[in-house]
Every structure is written in C-alpha cells, then in structure tokens.
Design a protein around this motif. Structure first.
Motif, PDB file in Angstrom:
ATOM      1  N   ASN A  89       0.769  -1.153   0.088  1.00 42.80           N
ATOM      2  CA  ASN A  89      -0.057  -0.083  -0.162  1.00 42.80           C
ATOM      3  C   ASN A  89       0.791   1.193   0.010  1.00 42.80           C
ATOM      4  OD1 ASN A  89      -2.152  -1.487   0.094  1.00 42.80           O
ATOM      5  ND2 ASN A  89      -2.407  -1.492   2.233  1.00 42.80           N
ATOM      6  N   GLY A  90       1.971   1.113  -0.163  1.00 41.95           N
ATOM      7  CA  GLY A  90       2.993   2.516  -0.250  1.00 41.95           C
ATOM      8  C   GLY A  90       4.242   2.141   0.363  1.00 41.95           C
ATOM      9  N   TYR A  91       4.661   2.813   1.319  1.00 47.02           N
ATOM     10  CA  TYR A  91       6.019   2.665   2.097  1.00 47.02           C
ATOM     11  C   TYR A  91       5.744   2.589   3.590  1.00 47.02           C
ATOM     12  CZ  TYR A  91       7.591   4.007  -2.479  1.00 47.02           C
ATOM     13  OH  TYR A  91       8.147   4.097  -3.854  1.00 47.02           O
ATOM     14  N   LEU A  92       6.784   1.897   4.117  1.00 47.77           N
ATOM     15  CA  LEU A  92       6.802   1.613   5.642  1.00 47.77           C
ATOM     16  C   LEU A  92       8.371   2.137   5.949  1.00 47.77           C
ATOM     17  CD1 LEU A  92       6.198   0.454   8.353  1.00 47.77           C
ATOM     18  CD2 LEU A  92       7.112  -1.600   7.494  1.00 47.77           C
ATOM     19  N   VAL A  93       8.486   2.935   7.143  1.00 45.78           N
ATOM     20  CA  VAL A  93       9.664   3.471   7.485  1.00 45.78           C
ATOM     21  C   VAL A  93       9.794   2.967   8.792  1.00 45.78           C
ATOM     22  CG1 VAL A  93      10.964   5.540   8.338  1.00 45.78           C
ATOM     23  CG2 VAL A  93       9.689   5.523   6.200  1.00 45.78           C
ATOM     24  N   GLU A  94      10.809   2.319   9.300  1.00 45.21           N
ATOM     25  CA  GLU A  94      11.066   1.686  10.354  1.00 45.21           C
ATOM     26  C   GLU A  94      12.253   2.448  10.945  1.00 45.21           C
ATOM     27  OE1 GLU A  94      11.660  -2.563  10.306  1.00 45.21           O
ATOM     28  OE2 GLU A  94       9.422  -3.014   9.839  1.00 45.21           O
ATOM     29  N   SER A  95      12.298   2.655  12.176  1.00 41.51           N
ATOM     30  CA  SER A  95      13.323   3.407  12.787  1.00 41.51           C
ATOM     31  C   SER A  95      13.557   2.826  14.315  1.00 41.51           C
ATOM     32  CB  SER A  95      12.966   4.926  13.072  1.00 41.51           C
ATOM     33  OG  SER A  95      11.921   5.338  13.838  1.00 41.51           O
ATOM     34  N   LYS A  96      14.917   2.923  14.644  1.00 34.41           N
ATOM     35  CA  LYS A  96      15.216   2.395  16.068  1.00 34.41           C
ATOM     36  C   LYS A  96      16.326   3.226  16.564  1.00 34.41           C
ATOM     37  CE  LYS A  96      15.381  -2.414  14.200  1.00 34.41           C
ATOM     38  NZ  LYS A  96      16.498  -3.315  13.458  1.00 34.41           N
ATOM     39  N   VAL A  97      15.745   3.612  17.868  1.00 33.36           N
ATOM     40  CA  VAL A  97      16.677   4.773  18.605  1.00 33.36           C
ATOM     41  C   VAL A  97      17.075   4.285  19.737  1.00 33.36           C
ATOM     42  CG1 VAL A  97      14.671   5.725  20.054  1.00 33.36           C
ATOM     43  CG2 VAL A  97      16.256   7.388  19.361  1.00 33.36           C
ATOM     44  N   THR A  98      18.556   4.804  19.853  1.00 33.29           N
ATOM     45  CA  THR A  98      19.447   4.446  20.994  1.00 33.29           C
ATOM     46  C   THR A  98      19.926   5.672  21.640  1.00 33.29           C
ATOM     47  OG1 THR A  98      20.018   2.570  19.659  1.00 33.29           O
ATOM     48  CG2 THR A  98      21.491   3.153  21.718  1.00 33.29           C
ATOM     49  N   PHE A  99      19.632   5.414  22.988  1.00 34.79           N
ATOM     50  CA  PHE A  99      20.224   6.380  23.976  1.00 34.79           C
ATOM     51  C   PHE A  99      21.359   6.124  24.846  1.00 34.79           C
ATOM     52  CE2 PHE A  99      15.427   7.025  23.533  1.00 34.79           C
ATOM     53  CZ  PHE A  99      15.511   8.225  22.936  1.00 34.79           C
ATOM     54  N   THR A 100      22.068   7.066  25.041  1.00 35.97           N
ATOM     55  CA  THR A 100      23.373   6.672  25.863  1.00 35.97           C
ATOM     56  C   THR A 100      23.380   7.731  27.075  1.00 35.97           C
ATOM     57  OG1 THR A 100      24.755   5.989  23.889  1.00 35.97           O
ATOM     58  CG2 THR A 100      25.797   6.515  25.948  1.00 35.97           C
ATOM     59  N   GLY A 101      22.926   7.187  27.984  1.00 35.64           N
ATOM     60  CA  GLY A 101      22.882   8.009  29.081  1.00 35.64           C
ATOM     61  C   GLY A 101      21.975   7.126  30.303  1.00 35.64           C
ATOM     62  N   ASN A 102      21.523   7.968  31.175  1.00 34.88           N
ATOM     63  CA  ASN A 102      20.831   7.593  32.478  1.00 34.88           C
ATOM     64  C   ASN A 102      19.429   7.954  32.317  1.00 34.88           C
ATOM     65  OD1 ASN A 102      23.294   6.672  33.844  1.00 34.88           O
ATOM     66  ND2 ASN A 102      23.659   8.841  34.701  1.00 34.88           N
ATOM     67  N   LEU A 103      18.616   7.025  31.730  1.00 38.73           N
ATOM     68  CA  LEU A 103      17.299   7.111  31.720  1.00 38.73           C
ATOM     69  C   LEU A 103      16.267   5.972  32.391  1.00 38.73           C
ATOM     70  CD1 LEU A 103      16.925   8.110  27.911  1.00 38.73           C
ATOM     71  CD2 LEU A 103      16.682   9.674  29.847  1.00 38.73           C
ATOM     72  N   THR A 104      15.359   6.484  33.245  1.00 36.88           N
ATOM     73  CA  THR A 104      14.376   5.239  33.684  1.00 36.88           C
ATOM     74  C   THR A 104      13.656   4.750  32.497  1.00 36.88           C
ATOM     75  OG1 THR A 104      12.741   6.985  34.134  1.00 36.88           O
ATOM     76  CG2 THR A 104      14.416   6.765  35.645  1.00 36.88           C
ATOM     77  N   ALA A 105      12.719   3.881  32.407  1.00 34.51           N
ATOM     78  CA  ALA A 105      11.770   3.059  31.790  1.00 34.51           C
ATOM     79  C   ALA A 105      10.794   4.041  31.377  1.00 34.51           C
ATOM     80  CB  ALA A 105      11.241   1.855  32.228  1.00 34.51           C
ATOM     81  N   GLU A 106      10.223   4.895  32.566  1.00 36.47           N
ATOM     82  CA  GLU A 106       9.183   5.874  32.147  1.00 36.47           C
ATOM     83  C   GLU A 106       9.948   6.866  31.186  1.00 36.47           C
ATOM     84  OE1 GLU A 106      10.036   4.845  35.433  1.00 36.47           O
ATOM     85  OE2 GLU A 106       8.427   3.552  35.548  1.00 36.47           O
ATOM     86  N   GLN A 107      11.087   7.313  31.586  1.00 33.74           N
ATOM     87  CA  GLN A 107      11.695   8.548  30.847  1.00 33.74           C
ATOM     88  C   GLN A 107      11.958   8.084  29.160  1.00 33.74           C
ATOM     89  OE1 GLN A 107      15.186   9.316  33.213  1.00 33.74           O
ATOM     90  NE2 GLN A 107      14.297  11.109  33.888  1.00 33.74           N
ATOM     91  N   THR A 108      12.410   6.816  29.018  1.00 32.00           N
ATOM     92  CA  THR A 108      12.596   6.213  27.694  1.00 32.00           C
ATOM     93  C   THR A 108      11.195   6.118  27.072  1.00 32.00           C
ATOM     94  OG1 THR A 108      14.351   5.073  28.426  1.00 32.00           O
ATOM     95  CG2 THR A 108      13.469   4.074  26.570  1.00 32.00           C
ATOM     96  N   GLU A 109      10.367   5.765  27.541  1.00 26.31           N
ATOM     97  CA  GLU A 109       8.902   5.510  27.002  1.00 26.31           C
ATOM     98  C   GLU A 109       8.410   6.950  26.613  1.00 26.31           C
ATOM     99  OE1 GLU A 109       5.578   3.976  25.367  1.00 26.31           O
ATOM    100  OE2 GLU A 109       7.282   2.699  26.124  1.00 26.31           O
ATOM    101  N   ARG A 110       8.566   7.958  27.448  1.00 29.53           N
ATOM    102  CA  ARG A 110       8.033   9.143  27.074  1.00 29.53           C
ATOM    103  C   ARG A 110       8.910   9.855  25.794  1.00 29.53           C
ATOM    104  NH1 ARG A 110       4.819  12.690  25.631  1.00 29.53           N
ATOM    105  NH2 ARG A 110       5.070  14.769  26.219  1.00 29.53           N
TER     106      ARG A 110
END
Length: 137
Positions: A89-110
């Motif tokens: 039906n068109g195009y799909l874009v997949e992205s994967k983001v990686t953070f290096t630092g001190n983040l909680t699970a809640e911060q990462t979800e935000r």
C-alpha cells in the motif's frame, strides 16, 4: 499570498547533464544528491530516499535533544537508524533509536512518544498536498 499558508521552509534543486547529480540548496547551504551507479548515477551523494530518511532522522534526534535538555535529563548521545521499505500500500519506515545516558523506563517511554512530535514526522504522516507548476524561463 494565501492567509492560510505559512511558509516553513524553501529549497531548490538543480540538475544539469551529469547523470543524475543534483545540487539541492536552501539559503546558504547546499548538498549533492545522486543516484547509485547501478541506476546510472555517479554515486556522489545520498539518493533521494536516503536524503528523506536523513531529514526524518535528524529532525527526530534534534527534537529529542531539545526535550531532553528542557527536562535536564542526562543523555550523552542519541542515535537513530532508519530504513524504508516498499509495501503493497505504499511505503513503511522503520526506525530504531538508542540513548546513551541515565534514563528510567518511564523516561525512555516518554522519549518514544516524543519521536512523533518531530515536524518532519508530522509532515510525512499527515495530510500533504504537493502542487507543481511549470515556470516558463
């Protein structure tokens, strides 16, 4: 000018006879866009799909960095990988983001939610109308 329209960016692209090397510019900046050799290009720059993904990726990490700085969270680096796929039906874009630092699970979800606040993400996933006219030289 239509009062409903607000300019957010301007750009130009120019191609001469060099197989498919294009100079794109906006303001005082310019980049080379080209097709790979297997498509008869010179492979002297990103192809248009790669440029589009780079725009989305850079906008996303900039938006994330702005949010992280406002929250004063400790994140040393943000890295994003993107890939576009042709689908029925068109195009799909997949992205994967990686953070290096001190983040909680809640911060990462935000931060995952904030990726969709990027203006280029909104443009690509929203209602886009493209109007083209011939400009007689």
């Amino acid at each position: 000018m239509d009062p409903e329209k607000k300019s957010v960016a301007k750009a130009e692209a120019h191609i001469a006879r060099t197989h498919y090397q294009t100079i794109a510019s906006s303001g005082k900046h310019a980049i080379i866009i080209d097709e790979p050799e297997d498509l008869n290009g010179g492979d002297t720059g990103m192809n248009p799909f790669e440029l589009l993904l780079s725009s989305l990726g850079s906008c996303t990490v900039i938006t994330l960095r702005m949010y992280i700085e406002r929250k004063m969270w400790i994140v040393d680096e943000i890295h994003i990988e993107l890939e576009a796929f042709a689908v029925p039906n068109g195009y799909l874009v997949e992205s994967k983001v990686t953070f290096t630092g001190n983040l909680t699970a809640e911060q990462t979800e935000r931060l995952l939610q904030i990726t969709e606040a990027c203006p280029i993400h909104k443009l690509l996933s929203g209602n886009v109308i493209i109007k083209t006219k011939v400009n007689n030289a």
